[in-house]
Every structure is written in structure tokens, then in C-alpha cells.
Design a protein around this motif. Structure first.
Motif, PDB file in Angstrom:
ATOM      1  N   TYR A  28       0.845  -1.193   0.000  1.00 47.64           N
ATOM      2  CA  TYR A  28       0.000   0.000   0.000  1.00 47.64           C
ATOM      3  C   TYR A  28       0.881   1.244   0.000  1.00 47.64           C
ATOM      4  O   TYR A  28       1.952   1.275   0.629  1.00 47.64           O
ATOM      5  CB  TYR A  28      -0.894  -0.046   1.240  1.00 47.64           C
ATOM      6  N   THR A  29       0.428   2.292  -0.665  1.00 49.00           N
ATOM      7  CA  THR A  29       1.235   3.502  -0.788  1.00 49.00           C
ATOM      8  C   THR A  29       1.498   4.184   0.548  1.00 49.00           C
ATOM      9  O   THR A  29       2.458   4.940   0.679  1.00 49.00           O
ATOM     10  CB  THR A  29       0.548   4.520  -1.728  1.00 49.00           C
ATOM     11  N   MET A  30       0.654   3.940   1.558  1.00 55.52           N
ATOM     12  CA  MET A  30       0.718   4.702   2.805  1.00 55.52           C
ATOM     13  C   MET A  30       1.093   3.875   4.023  1.00 55.52           C
ATOM     14  O   MET A  30       0.815   4.290   5.155  1.00 55.52           O
ATOM     15  CB  MET A  30      -0.636   5.384   3.064  1.00 55.52           C
ATOM     16  N   ALA A  31       1.726   2.707   3.836  1.00 54.50           N
ATOM     17  CA  ALA A  31       2.062   1.884   5.001  1.00 54.50           C
ATOM     18  C   ALA A  31       3.321   1.073   4.724  1.00 54.50           C
ATOM     19  O   ALA A  31       3.386   0.368   3.723  1.00 54.50           O
ATOM     20  CB  ALA A  31       0.911   0.956   5.357  1.00 54.50           C
ATOM     21  N   PRO A  32       4.329   1.170   5.595  1.00 53.30           N
ATOM     22  CA  PRO A  32       5.534   0.363   5.407  1.00 53.30           C
ATOM     23  C   PRO A  32       5.264  -1.116   5.665  1.00 53.30           C
ATOM     24  O   PRO A  32       4.343  -1.477   6.397  1.00 53.30           O
ATOM     25  CB  PRO A  32       6.511   0.934   6.442  1.00 53.30           C
ATOM     26  N   SER A  63       7.624  -0.614  -1.686  1.00 52.23           N
ATOM     27  CA  SER A  63       6.973  -0.126  -0.473  1.00 52.23           C
ATOM     28  C   SER A  63       7.698   1.110   0.034  1.00 52.23           C
ATOM     29  O   SER A  63       8.712   1.530  -0.525  1.00 52.23           O
ATOM     30  CB  SER A  63       6.956  -1.219   0.606  1.00 52.23           C
ATOM     31  N   ASN A  64       7.183   1.668   1.113  1.00 51.86           N
ATOM     32  CA  ASN A  64       7.719   2.908   1.675  1.00 51.86           C
ATOM     33  C   ASN A  64       9.098   2.724   2.289  1.00 51.86           C
ATOM     34  O   ASN A  64       9.487   1.615   2.676  1.00 51.86           O
ATOM     35  CB  ASN A  64       6.781   3.432   2.761  1.00 51.86           C
ATOM     36  N   HIS A  65       9.824   3.829   2.426  1.00 52.37           N
ATOM     37  CA  HIS A  65      11.035   3.854   3.240  1.00 52.37           C
ATOM     38  C   HIS A  65      10.688   3.366   4.649  1.00 52.37           C
ATOM     39  O   HIS A  65       9.594   3.627   5.153  1.00 52.37           O
ATOM     40  CB  HIS A  65      11.591   5.278   3.346  1.00 52.37           C
ATOM     41  N   GLY A  66      11.635   2.675   5.252  1.00 48.90           N
ATOM     42  CA  GLY A  66      11.390   2.149   6.576  1.00 48.90           C
ATOM     43  C   GLY A  66      10.836   0.746   6.570  1.00 48.90           C
ATOM     44  O   GLY A  66      10.702   0.123   7.627  1.00 48.90           O
ATOM     45  N   SER A  67      10.511   0.224   5.395  1.00 46.11           N
ATOM     46  CA  SER A  67      10.047  -1.156   5.305  1.00 46.11           C
ATOM     47  C   SER A  67      11.199  -2.106   5.616  1.00 46.11           C
ATOM     48  O   SER A  67      12.356  -1.836   5.275  1.00 46.11           O
ATOM     49  CB  SER A  67       9.491  -1.448   3.907  1.00 46.11           C
ATOM     50  N   GLN A  68      10.865  -3.228   6.231  1.00 46.51           N
ATOM     51  CA  GLN A  68      11.849  -4.258   6.563  1.00 46.51           C
ATOM     52  C   GLN A  68      11.554  -5.488   5.716  1.00 46.51           C
ATOM     53  O   GLN A  68      10.537  -6.156   5.921  1.00 46.51           O
ATOM     54  CB  GLN A  68      11.785  -4.604   8.050  1.00 46.51           C
ATOM     55  N   ASP A 117      -5.217   0.274  -2.652  1.00 45.51           N
ATOM     56  CA  ASP A 117      -5.297   1.164  -3.815  1.00 45.51           C
ATOM     57  C   ASP A 117      -4.669   0.533  -5.048  1.00 45.51           C
ATOM     58  O   ASP A 117      -4.150   1.228  -5.926  1.00 45.51           O
ATOM     59  CB  ASP A 117      -4.656   2.511  -3.500  1.00 45.51           C
ATOM     60  N   PHE A 118      -4.740  -0.803  -5.150  1.00 48.93           N
ATOM     61  CA  PHE A 118      -4.071  -1.522  -6.235  1.00 48.93           C
ATOM     62  C   PHE A 118      -4.492  -1.022  -7.611  1.00 48.93           C
ATOM     63  O   PHE A 118      -3.681  -0.957  -8.542  1.00 48.93           O
ATOM     64  CB  PHE A 118      -4.371  -3.026  -6.127  1.00 48.93           C
ATOM     65  N   ALA A 119      -5.774  -0.661  -7.786  1.00 45.98           N
ATOM     66  CA  ALA A 119      -6.278  -0.287  -9.103  1.00 45.98           C
ATOM     67  C   ALA A 119      -5.629   0.991  -9.626  1.00 45.98           C
ATOM     68  O   ALA A 119      -5.644   1.250 -10.836  1.00 45.98           O
ATOM     69  CB  ALA A 119      -7.792  -0.112  -9.054  1.00 45.98           C
ATOM     70  N   ASP A 120      -5.034   1.788  -8.727  1.00 40.30           N
ATOM     71  CA  ASP A 120      -4.414   3.051  -9.133  1.00 40.30           C
ATOM     72  C   ASP A 120      -2.976   2.896  -9.595  1.00 40.30           C
ATOM     73  O   ASP A 120      -2.400   3.853 -10.131  1.00 40.30           O
ATOM     74  CB  ASP A 120      -4.444   4.054  -7.971  1.00 40.30           C
ATOM     75  N   HIS A 121      -2.372   1.734  -9.372  1.00 45.58           N
ATOM     76  CA  HIS A 121      -0.965   1.621  -9.758  1.00 45.58           C
ATOM     77  C   HIS A 121      -0.562   0.246 -10.293  1.00 45.58           C
ATOM     78  O   HIS A 121       0.631  -0.072 -10.321  1.00 45.58           O
ATOM     79  CB  HIS A 121      -0.043   2.019  -8.593  1.00 45.58           C
ATOM     80  N   LEU A 122      -1.522  -0.561 -10.751  1.00 45.21           N
ATOM     81  CA  LEU A 122      -1.133  -1.820 -11.377  1.00 45.21           C
ATOM     82  C   LEU A 122      -0.434  -1.537 -12.696  1.00 45.21           C
ATOM     83  O   LEU A 122      -0.841  -0.656 -13.455  1.00 45.21           O
ATOM     84  CB  LEU A 122      -2.362  -2.698 -11.632  1.00 45.21           C
ATOM     85  N   PRO A 123       0.627  -2.290 -12.992  1.00 43.03           N
ATOM     86  CA  PRO A 123       1.333  -2.084 -14.259  1.00 43.03           C
ATOM     87  C   PRO A 123       0.538  -2.638 -15.435  1.00 43.03           C
ATOM     88  O   PRO A 123      -0.509  -3.269 -15.258  1.00 43.03           O
ATOM     89  CB  PRO A 123       2.627  -2.876 -14.055  1.00 43.03           C
ATOM     90  N   GLU A 124       1.047  -2.410 -16.629  1.00 41.73           N
ATOM     91  CA  GLU A 124       0.433  -3.014 -17.811  1.00 41.73           C
ATOM     92  C   GLU A 124       0.420  -4.531 -17.649  1.00 41.73           C
ATOM     93  O   GLU A 124       1.348  -5.099 -17.053  1.00 41.73           O
ATOM     94  CB  GLU A 124       1.206  -2.616 -19.067  1.00 41.73           C
ATOM     95  N   PRO A 125      -0.616  -5.203 -18.181  1.00 40.65           N
ATOM     96  CA  PRO A 125      -0.760  -6.642 -17.932  1.00 40.65           C
ATOM     97  C   PRO A 125       0.155  -7.523 -18.778  1.00 40.65           C
ATOM     98  O   PRO A 125      -0.279  -8.534 -19.327  1.00 40.65           O
ATOM     99  CB  PRO A 125      -2.236  -6.881 -18.254  1.00 40.65           C
ATOM    100  N   ASP A 126       1.434  -7.148 -18.871  1.00 41.66           N
ATOM    101  CA  ASP A 126       2.405  -7.988 -19.576  1.00 41.66           C
ATOM    102  C   ASP A 126       2.844  -9.159 -18.705  1.00 41.66           C
ATOM    103  O   ASP A 126       3.317 -10.173 -19.213  1.00 41.66           O
ATOM    104  CB  ASP A 126       3.640  -7.160 -19.968  1.00 41.66           C
TER     105      ASP A 126
END
Length: 366
Positions: A28-32, A63-68, A117-126
Motif C-alpha cells: 500500500y502507498t501509505m504503510a511500510p 513499499s515505503n522507506h522504513g520497510s523491513q 489502492d491496487f487499481a491506481d498503480h497496477l502495471p500493464e498486464p504484460d
């Protein structure tokens, strides 16, 4: 970005194919992401990332900075200190850029998104894509599920969650969440307190746990993270803070080691969720520790908590208070055995790995 990791898959006792895979995990864009994360989706992503590396596969995590992470982190930036529409838009741009960079640099076999928010940043379906729906159906924007795109599949994390979606061809069988049952168990002395764990937000209903614990005359500890959403902070200020005191404490975020101590030492664990829970790692973890769960019958909690065996399902604050007082009657060793049988992390990992190999085969098919 680090060079691709070399090496083949090893046998891990999960019956996995020897074919090494490269999996791009998207958070998710808002959670490490990490084992100490508060959100269940972030914890499940971290467990899969660790399992991929242990099995000799390659795991790339956006993922965000701070992710482990155990694999390779492609960082997208810090979680904003104040989440506004502008900050969301900027975070989304960074997420899209990081995903594109990862796909350009690595020969990815499967994309696995865990993001609300997956629908906002899924890549092309290659590349074959799996979207795990961790949240209730109503939490996703209208039209996001199912997205009209090829080579994209979905799965839920419980049968009750899957039943809330209309049937469609791209919905795979659910993969129920799991927890590290053996690692959770420890022989801490039981103490006279009830425990709540989770994100501090209105749908988690912590105010009802505070009221029930006060009625039951037992101290309550709350561990969790207060994210910088205005509605979450207002909820804490208006509903939680006024109820705190000598017998009700807010601990803030708790890491893995402290969480294990608290779960093993607690008299019982309260899950007063108001939303239809799709799963509950907290409830599974508590049962793995031999600690009974007292919960409202919200969503998948009706499947996780076995009344009279691993806890109680209650209808209101008064019933929750009565259940707290009765929690000492539970056979804690029986709770642990139930967790071994039902909530195995290895079972969950094996199911996802089987999906990865199945979807990767679709990539290789002309």
C-alpha cells in the motif's frame, strides 16, 4: 538498484517446484511493510517475502522507506506525516515510478499486489498479476474489483469475504491467512489484564473494549499505531483519550517481541471490530498463544473464534464484560492445538507459492 539475485530454489518441505521465480510484491502507498507492521496486509506481504528468499526465489518489494524486507526493497518515499489529497497524489506517482523501474530491471514472473489502492498503480498486464483483497468489499472503490484487464486474478483471505463479492471468472479460491504458531508460543506467566491490538481507527471499535474492561473491572492495554489521517486522530482524541487512565493504557506501536510477550501474558484478547473483518491476525495470534479471544461477530471472526473453545462471540459491551470475567475457564493448551490445526503460516505460504507457479506458467504460454 541492486543486481538480480542468483541461485535456484531449494526444497523447503512445502512441496514447491524447483523452478526459481521472481515475484514483485506491491504494498500500500501509505504503510511500510515488515514483521512489526500494524496492518495485516503488510504483515502477510512480509511473511511471503521472507518465505520466497528462504526457498531460493527472488522477492522484489515496492513499499515505503522504513520497510523491513528479506528481499530487495524498491523504496517509494516516506509515509507522509500528514496525509492529504496532495500527499496521496505524490505518493501514488512515486509508487508507479518504482513499479515501472522494478519491472524494467528484473525479469519478473508474477506481480502480487496487497494494496487497497491496487487499481491506481497496477502495471500493464504484460506479467501475470495476483491481487489479494485483504479488506472488506466496501473499502474498495466502485469498479476496482474486478478490474477489466487480462492476466489479472484475485483472491480473498477468507470464505466469508469471498461470499461478499459477486462471482466472476478471475476470482480464485480464497487463501486463508496464517501466523507463525510455533514462534508465537512462550511460557509467560498470566497477568491480570485484557489486551487490544491493531490500527487506531473508528472501525476497530476500541472504545467498546475500553467500556467493557471498565465494567469487568480488569485493566486494559491497547497496542497499535495511530496513522496521520485526520479522522483517525479525531477518533483517538474524542473516543480513546478520554477513556484512558490508571486502568486503561495506550502503549503505541508494539514490535514482534513485545507483542508476543503481551499476547502470552494477557488474560484475554478483545477484538471489538465494527467492520466485517476479512480475517484477524490478532485473533489467530492470540489463540496460538493459548489466550482466549472475546470478539463481536464481525465477518470472518465468526469462523476464527470457536465459542467455548477459543473464546466468545458477544453482541454488546455488557456481554463482552461478562465474557472477560469468564475467560479464565478456557483450556489454553486446547487453544494452542486449534491454532496448530487451523492457522498455520506454512499452509498459507504453500498455497500462495502454488499460485505463483501456476501464474508464472501462464506467462510462459504463448
Amino acid at each position: 538498484m541492486a543486481p538480480p539475485r542468483k541461485g535456484g530454489a531449494r526444497c523447503t518441505g512445502l512441496g514447491l517446484s524447483a523452478l526459481p521465480l521472481t515475484v514483485l510484491n506491491i504494498g500500500y502507498t501509505m504503510a511500510p511493510v515488515g514483521p512489526d507492521a500494524v496492518g495485516g496486509a503488510e504483515q502477510i506481504l512480509a511473511a511471503l517475502d521472507r518465505a520466497l528468499i528462504d526457498a531460493g526465489h527472488r522477492s522484489i518489494v515496492v513499499s515505503n522507506h522504513g520497510s523491513q524486507v528479506a528481499g530487495t526493497l524498491v523504496p517509494t518515499g516516506p509515509v507522509p506525516t500528514r496525509i492529504t489529497d496532495d500527499e496521496r497524489a505524490q505518493s501514488l506517482k512515486r509508487h508507479r515510478r518504482a513499479i515501472a523501474e522494478a519491472l524494467a530491471f528484473y525479469n519478473v514472473d508474477v506481480v502480487h499486489s496487497h494494496a487497497v489502492d491496487f487499481a491506481d498503480h497496477l502495471p500493464e498486464p504484460d506479467v501475470p498479476t495476483l491481487v489479494t483483497l485483504h479488506l472488506p468489499r466496501d473499502f474498495y472503490p466502485t469498479g476496482a474489483v474486478p478490474a477489466k484487464r487480462p492476466r489479472t486474478w484475485y483472491n480473498c483471505v477468507s470464505a466469508s469475504q469471498r461470499c461478499s463479492f459477486p462471482p466472476f471468472a478471475a476470482m480464485l479460491p480464497e487463501v486463508e491467512n496464517g501466523v507463525p504458531v510455533d514462534r508465537l508460543q512462550a511460557r509467560h506467566a498470566r497477568r491480570n489484564f485484557a489486551l487490544c491490538l491493531g490500527r487506531i481507527c473508528p472501525e476497530k471499535g476500541f472504545e467498546y473494549a475500553l467500556d467493557a474492561a471498565r465494567l469487568a473491572e480488569i485493566p486494559l492495554l491497547i497496542g497499535g499505531e495511530l496513522f496521520p489521517y485526520e479522522a483517525h486522530r479525531r477518533y483517538f482524541d474524542n473516543e480513546i483519550q478520554p477513556r484512558l487512565g490508571p486502568c486503561a493504557r495506550f502503549l503505541g506501536p508494539v514490535g514482534w517481541a513485545r507483542k508476543r510477550r503481551l499476547l502470552n501474558a494477557a488474560y484475554c484478547v478483545l477484538v471489538p471490530s465494527l467492520a466485517a473483518e476479512t480475517s484477524s491476525l490478532v485473533a489467530m495470534e492470540a489463540i496460538a498463544c493459548g489466550t482466549p479471544v472475546v470478539a463481536f461477530p464481525a465477518g470472518a471472526l465468526t469462523d476464527i473464534v470457536e465459542p467455548g473453545v477459543t473464546g466468545y462471540l458477544v453482541g454488546d459491551v455488557g456481554e463482552m464484560a461478562a465474557a472477560i470475567r469468564a475467560a479464565d475457564a478456557f483450556d489454553r493448551e486446547r487453544c494452542r492445538k486449534v491454532a496448530h490445526r487451523r492457522f498455520s503460516l506454512e499452509r498459507m505460504i504453500g498455497s500462495y507459492f502454488a499460485l505463483y507457479h501456476r501464474l508464472a506458467a501462464a506467462k510462459r504460454t504463448p
